[in-house]
Motif scaffolding. Structure first.
Motif, PDB file in Angstrom:
ATOM      1  N   VAL A   3       0.858  -1.176   0.000  1.00 41.74           N
ATOM      2  CA  VAL A   3       0.000   0.000   0.000  1.00 41.74           C
ATOM      3  C   VAL A   3       0.904   1.239   0.000  1.00 41.74           C
ATOM      4  N   CYS A   4       1.947   1.166   0.798  1.00 49.04           N
ATOM      5  CA  CYS A   4       2.850   2.302   0.977  1.00 49.04           C
ATOM      6  C   CYS A   4       4.274   1.887   0.630  1.00 49.04           C
ATOM      7  N   LEU A   5       4.803   2.490  -0.434  1.00 53.83           N
ATOM      8  CA  LEU A   5       6.164   2.141  -0.840  1.00 53.83           C
ATOM      9  C   LEU A   5       7.199   2.830   0.036  1.00 53.83           C
ATOM     10  N   GLN A  37       5.049   9.929   4.656  1.00 55.05           N
ATOM     11  CA  GLN A  37       6.187  10.477   3.925  1.00 55.05           C
ATOM     12  C   GLN A  37       5.734  11.280   2.708  1.00 55.05           C
ATOM     13  N   CYS A  38       5.467  10.607   1.573  1.00 51.81           N
ATOM     14  CA  CYS A  38       5.025  11.380   0.403  1.00 51.81           C
ATOM     15  C   CYS A  38       3.521  11.628   0.430  1.00 51.81           C
ATOM     16  N   GLY A  39       2.798  10.778   1.157  1.00 50.18           N
ATOM     17  CA  GLY A  39       1.364  10.971   1.302  1.00 50.18           C
ATOM     18  C   GLY A  39       0.510  10.375   0.191  1.00 50.18           C
ATOM     19  N   LYS A  40       1.158   9.823  -0.862  1.00 49.13           N
ATOM     20  CA  LYS A  40       0.401   9.301  -2.007  1.00 49.13           C
ATOM     21  C   LYS A  40      -0.480   8.116  -1.659  1.00 49.13           C
ATOM     22  N   CYS A  41      -0.082   7.371  -0.649  1.00 52.04           N
ATOM     23  CA  CYS A  41      -0.800   6.150  -0.313  1.00 52.04           C
ATOM     24  C   CYS A  41      -1.940   6.394   0.671  1.00 52.04           C
ATOM     25  N   ALA A  42      -2.073   7.610   1.145  1.00 49.94           N
ATOM     26  CA  ALA A  42      -3.025   7.875   2.239  1.00 49.94           C
ATOM     27  C   ALA A  42      -4.438   7.431   1.890  1.00 49.94           C
TER      28      ALA A  42
HETATM   29 FE1  FES Z   1       3.148   5.901   1.576  1.00 45.27          FE
HETATM   30 FE2  FES Z   1       4.776   7.520   0.277  1.00 45.27          FE
HETATM   31  S1  FES Z   1       3.830   5.713  -0.452  1.00 45.27           S
HETATM   32  S2  FES Z   1       4.020   7.761   2.293  1.00 45.27           S
END
Ligand code: FES
Length: 56
Positions: A3-5, A37-42
């Protein structure tokens, strides 16, 4: 699946946390770092968490 890289968090890990008693996205986020971190997975992280809570 991941889900989160950034923090290497899988949907399985999220489900396990819910099994162990996590009852909100913010709890899962705090414990895994998912979305911090990047927030994309939120968005996906939140969905997976809510689905897991529903299934629990
Ligand atoms: Fe989850 Fe970047 S992919 S914070």
């Amino acid at each position: 699946m991941y889900v989160c890289l950034c923090k290497a968090v899988t949907d399985g890990q999220i489900r396990q946390l819910v099994d162990e008693g996590a009852r909100s996205w913010s709890e899962v986020r705090k414990q895994t770092g998912c979305g911090t971190q990047c927030g994309k997975c939120a968005c996906v992280g939140k969905q997976v968490t809510q689905q897991a809570i529903k299934d629990a």
